[in-house]
Design a protein around this motif. Structure first.
Motif, PDB file in Angstrom:
ATOM      1  N   THR A   1       0.827  -1.206   0.000  1.00 36.22           N
ATOM      2  CA  THR A   1       0.000   0.000   0.000  1.00 36.22           C
ATOM      3  C   THR A   1       0.863   1.258   0.000  1.00 36.22           C
ATOM      4  O   THR A   1       0.576   2.223  -0.703  1.00 36.22           O
ATOM      5  CB  THR A   1      -0.927  -0.005   1.226  1.00 36.22           C
ATOM      6  N   ASP A   2       1.935   1.239   0.786  1.00 30.94           N
ATOM      7  CA  ASP A   2       2.844   2.384   0.817  1.00 30.94           C
ATOM      8  C   ASP A   2       3.612   2.510  -0.500  1.00 30.94           C
ATOM      9  O   ASP A   2       3.816   3.619  -1.003  1.00 30.94           O
ATOM     10  CB  ASP A   2       3.840   2.250   1.981  1.00 30.94           C
ATOM     11  N   ALA A   3       4.033   1.376  -1.035  1.00 32.63           N
ATOM     12  CA  ALA A   3       4.780   1.397  -2.294  1.00 32.63           C
ATOM     13  C   ALA A   3       3.931   1.982  -3.420  1.00 32.63           C
ATOM     14  O   ALA A   3       4.412   2.788  -4.227  1.00 32.63           O
ATOM     15  CB  ALA A   3       5.243  -0.013  -2.648  1.00 32.63           C
ATOM     16  N   PHE A   4       2.670   1.590  -3.480  1.00 28.67           N
ATOM     17  CA  PHE A   4       1.794   2.108  -4.526  1.00 28.67           C
ATOM     18  C   PHE A   4       1.632   3.617  -4.404  1.00 28.67           C
ATOM     19  O   PHE A   4       1.729   4.345  -5.404  1.00 28.67           O
ATOM     20  CB  PHE A   4       0.425   1.425  -4.472  1.00 28.67           C
ATOM     21  N   VAL A   5       1.383   4.106  -3.195  1.00 34.45           N
ATOM     22  CA  VAL A   5       1.197   5.550  -2.982  1.00 34.45           C
ATOM     23  C   VAL A   5       2.462   6.315  -3.351  1.00 34.45           C
ATOM     24  O   VAL A   5       2.399   7.424  -3.912  1.00 34.45           O
ATOM     25  CB  VAL A   5       0.781   5.820  -1.514  1.00 34.45           C
ATOM     26  N   GLU A   6       3.617   5.728  -3.067  1.00 31.53           N
ATOM     27  CA  GLU A   6       4.883   6.376  -3.409  1.00 31.53           C
ATOM     28  C   GLU A   6       5.098   6.422  -4.924  1.00 31.53           C
ATOM     29  O   GLU A   6       5.648   7.396  -5.454  1.00 31.53           O
ATOM     30  CB  GLU A   6       6.050   5.640  -2.755  1.00 31.53           C
ATOM     31  N   ASP A   7       4.663   5.391  -5.609  1.00 29.74           N
ATOM     32  CA  ASP A   7       4.955   5.265  -7.046  1.00 29.74           C
ATOM     33  C   ASP A   7       3.977   5.990  -7.953  1.00 29.74           C
ATOM     34  O   ASP A   7       4.328   6.377  -9.067  1.00 29.74           O
ATOM     35  CB  ASP A   7       4.978   3.785  -7.446  1.00 29.74           C
ATOM     36  N   VAL A   8       2.740   6.130  -7.520  1.00 29.31           N
ATOM     37  CA  VAL A   8       1.688   6.672  -8.388  1.00 29.31           C
ATOM     38  C   VAL A   8       1.157   7.979  -7.796  1.00 29.31           C
ATOM     39  O   VAL A   8       0.609   7.990  -6.691  1.00 29.31           O
ATOM     40  CB  VAL A   8       0.541   5.649  -8.556  1.00 29.31           C
ATOM     41  N   SER A   9       1.316   9.046  -8.537  1.00 34.35           N
ATOM     42  CA  SER A   9       0.849  10.344  -8.040  1.00 34.35           C
ATOM     43  C   SER A   9      -0.650  10.515  -8.245  1.00 34.35           C
ATOM     44  O   SER A   9      -1.329  11.165  -7.455  1.00 34.35           O
ATOM     45  CB  SER A   9       1.601  11.477  -8.735  1.00 34.35           C
TER      46      SER A   9
ATOM     47  N   ALA B   1      -7.874  -7.201   6.260  1.00 37.67           N
ATOM     48  CA  ALA B   1      -7.067  -6.024   6.593  1.00 37.67           C
ATOM     49  C   ALA B   1      -6.312  -5.530   5.365  1.00 37.67           C
ATOM     50  O   ALA B   1      -6.198  -4.319   5.131  1.00 37.67           O
ATOM     51  CB  ALA B   1      -6.094  -6.356   7.725  1.00 37.67           C
ATOM     52  N   PHE B   2      -5.792  -6.471   4.584  1.00 41.31           N
ATOM     53  CA  PHE B   2      -5.051  -6.117   3.367  1.00 41.31           C
ATOM     54  C   PHE B   2      -5.959  -5.395   2.383  1.00 41.31           C
ATOM     55  O   PHE B   2      -5.588  -4.363   1.804  1.00 41.31           O
ATOM     56  CB  PHE B   2      -4.465  -7.383   2.732  1.00 41.31           C
TER      57      PHE B   2
ATOM     58  N   VAL C   1      -7.692  -0.540  -0.499  1.00 44.97           N
ATOM     59  CA  VAL C   1      -8.748   0.342  -0.992  1.00 44.97           C
ATOM     60  C   VAL C   1      -8.442   1.786  -0.604  1.00 44.97           C
ATOM     61  O   VAL C   1      -8.581   2.718  -1.420  1.00 44.97           O
ATOM     62  CB  VAL C   1     -10.126  -0.083  -0.440  1.00 44.97           C
ATOM     63  N   LYS C   2      -7.997   2.003   0.623  1.00 47.97           N
ATOM     64  CA  LYS C   2      -7.660   3.352   1.083  1.00 47.97           C
ATOM     65  C   LYS C   2      -6.520   3.943   0.254  1.00 47.97           C
ATOM     66  O   LYS C   2      -6.537   5.134  -0.100  1.00 47.97           O
ATOM     67  CB  LYS C   2      -7.277   3.327   2.565  1.00 47.97           C
ATOM     68  N   SER C   3      -5.532   3.118  -0.078  1.00 46.37           N
ATOM     69  CA  SER C   3      -4.415   3.599  -0.891  1.00 46.37           C
ATOM     70  C   SER C   3      -4.873   3.995  -2.284  1.00 46.37           C
ATOM     71  O   SER C   3      -4.450   5.021  -2.827  1.00 46.37           O
ATOM     72  CB  SER C   3      -3.328   2.520  -0.994  1.00 46.37           C
TER      73      SER C   3
ATOM     74  N   MET D   1      -8.398   7.034  -7.302  1.00 45.48           N
ATOM     75  CA  MET D   1      -9.015   6.009  -8.138  1.00 45.48           C
ATOM     76  C   MET D   1     -10.516   5.987  -7.868  1.00 45.48           C
ATOM     77  O   MET D   1     -10.945   6.050  -6.718  1.00 45.48           O
ATOM     78  CB  MET D   1      -8.413   4.622  -7.849  1.00 45.48           C
ATOM     79  N   SER D   2     -11.308   5.899  -8.927  1.00 45.89           N
ATOM     80  CA  SER D   2     -12.761   5.871  -8.775  1.00 45.89           C
ATOM     81  C   SER D   2     -13.191   4.611  -8.043  1.00 45.89           C
ATOM     82  O   SER D   2     -12.768   3.512  -8.399  1.00 45.89           O
ATOM     83  CB  SER D   2     -13.416   5.906 -10.160  1.00 45.89           C
ATOM     84  N   PRO D   3     -14.022   4.730  -7.006  1.00 52.25           N
ATOM     85  CA  PRO D   3     -14.490   3.551  -6.265  1.00 52.25           C
ATOM     86  C   PRO D   3     -15.119   2.488  -7.166  1.00 52.25           C
ATOM     87  O   PRO D   3     -14.978   1.290  -6.917  1.00 52.25           O
ATOM     88  CB  PRO D   3     -15.518   4.133  -5.285  1.00 52.25           C
ATOM     89  N   ARG D   4     -15.802   2.895  -8.228  1.00 56.75           N
ATOM     90  CA  ARG D   4     -16.442   1.924  -9.119  1.00 56.75           C
ATOM     91  C   ARG D   4     -15.424   1.143  -9.933  1.00 56.75           C
ATOM     92  O   ARG D   4     -15.764   0.118 -10.547  1.00 56.75           O
ATOM     93  CB  ARG D   4     -17.434   2.626 -10.044  1.00 56.75           C
ATOM     94  N   ARG D   5     -14.186   1.598  -9.945  1.00 63.19           N
ATOM     95  CA  ARG D   5     -13.142   0.896 -10.682  1.00 63.19           C
ATOM     96  C   ARG D   5     -12.292   0.000  -9.781  1.00 63.19           C
ATOM     97  O   ARG D   5     -11.304  -0.563 -10.225  1.00 63.19           O
ATOM     98  CB  ARG D   5     -12.233   1.896 -11.401  1.00 63.19           C
ATOM     99  N   ILE D   6     -12.659  -0.112  -8.539  1.00 62.86           N
ATOM    100  CA  ILE D   6     -11.895  -0.939  -7.598  1.00 62.86           C
ATOM    101  C   ILE D   6     -12.597  -2.280  -7.417  1.00 62.86           C
ATOM    102  O   ILE D   6     -13.744  -2.346  -6.972  1.00 62.86           O
ATOM    103  CB  ILE D   6     -11.748  -0.239  -6.229  1.00 62.86           C
TER     104      ILE D   6
END
Length: 335
Positions: A285-293, A307-308, A313-315, A321-326
């Motif tokens: 989750t941290d890696a994704f937030v760091e990599d994608v602006s 938990a994962f 989802v929060k990340s 990211m649009s909730p409907r695309r998750i």
């Protein structure tokens, strides 16, 4: 099953399907090739909750935390647990997704390979007697030979391989299925599988970049989705993050490195949370937030523990990211 000549009739909108007295509502619809939302198939997620307008049903083992007494009084039921006691009329399922509409079937298969691929994790390859149509990301139920125990495993292979089925299995101490898969299982053994199940599927309508976050063997359905997406568009931008606790839990790295070499738009990142190693130390989750602006144009796929999934989802939402695309799949541990 009851008398096969006199099944009950279930009607939802313009759709009518037969249902035996001991058959669940969900099973009846899926075996008739009719879509109905479903995920866990064990009464815990509530995805298949429907409303019964007329007719009598048996709620059987529907848990009260998923289907409250007030909901039962109001006519609601869990399709994966409920069986009919008469003909019945149901609400038309909302938000139909035709990508997951494949006829539910029972298929015999042969074990062709069993291999250790990570700490306490095995790959099981099966050859089905006949092709099993499914959507990338779905799962099957496998009956442990010699028992009545059924366990759910995501398919790691793409739909283009409908006869060779790939399962990733992590050992659950004391579990019936684990004792078989990590003990007495033999190449050539015959097994019964039922599928496909699940609404966690590749979004065929999306064409933009994709981000996939998997925890442990949550990598399995993501592998099938990635392979399917790259066949459809070899140049698509795809980010795959695999989160594990230790380096010994990483698996299929060589396979994904090879995909990276062949597809410049694909990136594979391992994240190890409890020791030094992997491509990144810490959580996916941290890696994704760091990599994608900004993930505004992304479609997201998540598979792992509760938990994962919640953290992932929060990340995704942090990066717009649009909730409907998750799309998400929660793993339920079972032996």
């Amino acid at each position: 099953m009851g008398d096969l000549t006199v099944p009950y009739t279930l009607t939802a909108g313009a759709t009518t399907v037969p249902c035996e007295p001991e058959q669940t509502v969900l099973d009846a619809f899926l075996r008739s090739g009719q879509w109905m939302p479903n995920s866990c198939n064990q009464g815990t997620c509530g995805t298949c909750k429907i409303r019964i307008h007329s007719g009598e049903v048996d709620h059987r083992n529907s848990p009260e935390q998923t289907l409250t007494p007030d909901e039962r009084t109001a006519g609601y039921a869990l399709a994966c647990q409920t069986t009919p006691c008469s003909d019945a009329v149901l609400d038309t399922p909302a938000g139909q997704d035709s990508s997951g509409t494949h006829m539910l079937r029972d298929v015999m298969a042969t074990v062709i390979e069993v291999r250790d691929i990570a700490a306490e994790t095995r790959r099981v390859l099966l050859t089905a007697d006949e092709p099993l149509e499914f959507s990338a990301g779905q799962y099957v139920e496998l009956m442990v030979p010699g028992t009545s125990v059924r366990r759910r495993y995501s398919l790691a292979n793409p739909p283009s391989e409908p006869k060779q089925l790939e399962l990733h299995v992590r050992r659950q101490p004391g579990g019936t299925a684990s004792e078989w898969i990590f003990g007495s299982i033999e190449v050539g053994e015959r097994v019964e599988i039922t599928g496909p199940y699940g609404d966690f599927t590749f979004d065929a309508e999306s064409a933009g970049p994709m981000a996939l976050l998997g925890g442990g063997t949550g990598l399995a359905p993501l592998k099938g989705i990635v392979r399917h997406a790259l066949v459809l568009n070899p140049d698509r931008e795809i980010l795959l993050y695999h989160g594990v606790r230790t380096c010994a839990d990483v698996y299929d790295a060589d396979f994904f490195r090879e995909l990276e070499a062949r597809h410049p738009g694909f990136r594979y990142v391992t994240c190890v949370s409890r020791e030094t190693g992997g491509d990144r130390e810490g959580y996916v989750t941290d890696a994704f937030v760091e990599d994608v602006s900004s993930a505004k144009e992304f479609t997201g796929y998540i598979c792992g523990s509760d938990a994962f999934v919640e953290a992932s989802v929060k990340s995704f939402k942090r990066r717009r990211m649009s909730p409907r695309r998750i799309r998400r799949e929660r793993f339920t541990a079972a032996g």
